[in-house]
Scaffold this motif. Structure first.
Motif, short mmCIF file in Angstrom:
data_model
loop_
_atom_site.label_atom_id
_atom_site.label_comp_id
_atom_site.label_asym_id
_atom_site.label_seq_id
_atom_site.Cartn_x
_atom_site.Cartn_y
_atom_site.Cartn_z
N ASP A 67 -18.18 7.96 93.72
CA ASP A 67 -17.84 9.30 93.25
C ASP A 67 -18.53 10.34 94.13
N ALA A 68 -18.25 11.62 93.87
CA ALA A 68 -18.75 12.68 94.74
C ALA A 68 -20.28 12.71 94.76
N ARG A 69 -20.90 12.56 93.58
CA ARG A 69 -22.36 12.62 93.54
C ARG A 69 -22.98 11.45 94.29
N SER A 70 -22.47 10.24 94.10
CA SER A 70 -23.05 9.09 94.79
C SER A 70 -22.87 9.21 96.30
N ARG A 71 -21.72 9.75 96.74
CA ARG A 71 -21.53 9.94 98.18
C ARG A 71 -22.50 10.98 98.73
N ARG A 262 -17.86 -2.64 98.20
CA ARG A 262 -16.81 -1.94 97.47
C ARG A 262 -17.32 -0.68 96.79
N LEU A 263 -18.63 -0.53 96.66
CA LEU A 263 -19.16 0.63 95.96
C LEU A 263 -19.05 1.90 96.78
N PHE A 264 -19.25 1.79 98.10
CA PHE A 264 -19.30 2.99 98.94
C PHE A 264 -18.46 2.83 100.19
N MET A 311 -28.49 3.91 92.06
CA MET A 311 -27.42 2.94 91.83
C MET A 311 -27.14 2.78 90.34
N GLU A 312 -28.18 2.61 89.52
CA GLU A 312 -27.97 2.47 88.09
C GLU A 312 -27.34 3.73 87.50
N SER A 313 -27.79 4.90 87.96
CA SER A 313 -27.21 6.15 87.48
C SER A 313 -25.73 6.23 87.83
N PHE A 314 -25.41 5.86 89.06
CA PHE A 314 -24.01 5.85 89.49
C PHE A 314 -23.16 4.91 88.63
#
Length: 430
Positions: A67-71, A262-264, A311-314
């Motif tokens: 998502d935008a925040r994780s990126r 696959r996450l990023f 990572m856990e937050s994402f």
């Protein structure tokens, strides 16, 4: 070299196995492994590689999910690490690249999230989970030995087994995963058993504790390894990720495979293999011999991402969104009361699944082609199974679409299915 157009036809044919000649010259053939590469090197089934330019509703099954925040956080860590690397002298290590603290970070993360018990030295980094599969097979299994494979299963894992020169032996499952009594009927002389007990295809259910313990007991009695492919378990709509089989193993029989790719996607190209303590030296030797490599810069960034708790937050944010998308998709599909489809349970993962009551795999594939022609990407479940089933089905990926788009796409999907049944005459028992 010889221009491609000048090769004889059989040399240009994908998977051709005959000897080839050019004029009076006889060209040598690839070894059996080379021929298998042309057949079994793909991680994704052919249907997933079709042209997509006309697709309007992309229910892609193997999509990345950032998502935008994780990126933003990922690239913030990346910029900071890149600035530091500008002042570090370049070096080339003949042994293996230095990955900094990534093995420690992965070991801590897997213990927190999955109950994996390992030291950092047991974590082997690879670029993809297919590399991990191939490494396990090269080190532990001789070609033509028996490899047991949970059914349904990963298409890439099945291809890796065949690429190695083994024919996978499919093991039937029920709603709780592998049926141990049926395993006992087929595991004579087996060298390896591959399973994903924390995410049973296609429902996302997990194998109960008692059955996991019985599987470990059976492997100990028969003397074979267990390859645990930890796929999609992070994407769980209710509760927390399920404890790994590796965390229950006291005998050093389980090898645990997972991926962050696959996450990023496309960053990072990092997967991992956790090996038993007594195998770490042989797998390190295999790692060096094969020249497996992950970019140290990406490894440093991933370590920071894991250790910071991002990572856990994402994953918490992601799973809330996925639950809403799952609910919207299932609600839209339930509205098709006039159609012969049955929804599978859906507790985790990036997709929903439904079967077409009494339909064969061939008829479901014909339906999928008609759906694809209408600009809706959808995937038959046939490539993920080897055993006969009473009803074949379809997979809809939900990760990349918004809720409104999912509803519109499924509404049009229903129209296509109705038109297909009217045209082809396939009813509830076709």
């Amino acid at each position: 070299g010889i221009p491609r157009k000048d090769f004889p036809a059989e040399a240009r044919t994908r998977g051709g196995s005959r000897a080839v000649s050019r004029g009076n010259e006889r060209l040598p053939e690839p070894a059996p492994h080379g021929k298998r590469l042309l057949q079994f090197s793909d991680a994704l089934p052919p249907f997933a590689r079709r042209p997509r330019s006309h697709i309007r509703y992309d229910f892609e099954y193997n999509a990345s999910v950032s998502d935008a925040r994780s990126r933003r956080e990922w690239y913030r860590f990346l910029r900071r690490a890149a600035a530091r690397y500008e002042s570090v002298p370049a070096a080339y290590e003949l042994d293996r690249p230095s990955y900094g603290e990534i093995e420690e970070s992965i070991a801590r993360y897997l213990h927190r999230m999955r109950g994996v018990r390992c030291d950092p030295e047991q974590v082997v980094l690879v670029s993809t989970y297919m590399q991990a599969f191939q490494m396990v097979l090269r080190v532990l299994v001789e070609p033509e030995e028996r490899v047991l494979l949970e059914d349904p299963h990963s298409y890439g894992l099945r291809n890796a087994i065949r690429l190695h020169g083994c024919e996978p032996v499919p093991l039937p499952t029920d709603s709780d995963g592998l049926m141990i009594a049926r395993v006992a009927e087929r595991d004579e002389g087996a060298r390896l058993l591959a399973t994903n007990p924390s995410f049973l295809m296609p429902s996302g259910r997990h194998m109960p504790l008692a059955r996991r313990l019985r599987l470990l007991e059976r492997a100990r009695e028969r003397g074979y390894w267990i390859l645990e492919f930890d796929h999609n378990n992070e994407y769980r709509y209710e509760g927390t990720p399920v404890e790994s089989l590796q965390g229950l193993d006291d005998d050093g029989l389980v090898l645990h495979v997972g991926t962050f790719s696959r996450l990023f996607s496309p960053d990072p190209a990092i997967a991992y293999l956790v090996v038993p303590p007594h195998l770490k030296d042989v797998f390190r030797a295999e790692d060096v011999t094969m020249g497996n490599y992950c970019a140290p810069l990406e490894c440093e960034v991933l370590a920071q991402f894991l250790d910071s708790g991002e990572m856990e937050s994402f994953l918490r944010r992601l799973n809330r969104r996925l639950a809403g998308k799952r609910d919207a998709a299932r609600e839209a599909l339930r509205a098709f009361r006039d159609l012969p489809l049955t929804l599978s349970p859906s507790n985790a993962g990036l997709h929903v699944h439904f079967s077409m009551h009494g339909w064969s795999s061939a008829r479901v594939e014909a339906l999928a082609n008609a759906i694809w022609d209408r600009g809706i990407s959808i995937f038959p479940d046939e490539p993920y199974t080897m055993l006969a089933r009473p009803s074949a089905g379809l997979l809809l990926g939900i990760a990349t679409l918004e809720v409104d788009t999912i509803r519109r796409g499924i509404a049009e999907l229903g129209e296509v299915i109705r038109a297909f049944i009217a045209r082809e005459g396939y009813g509830r028992t076709s």
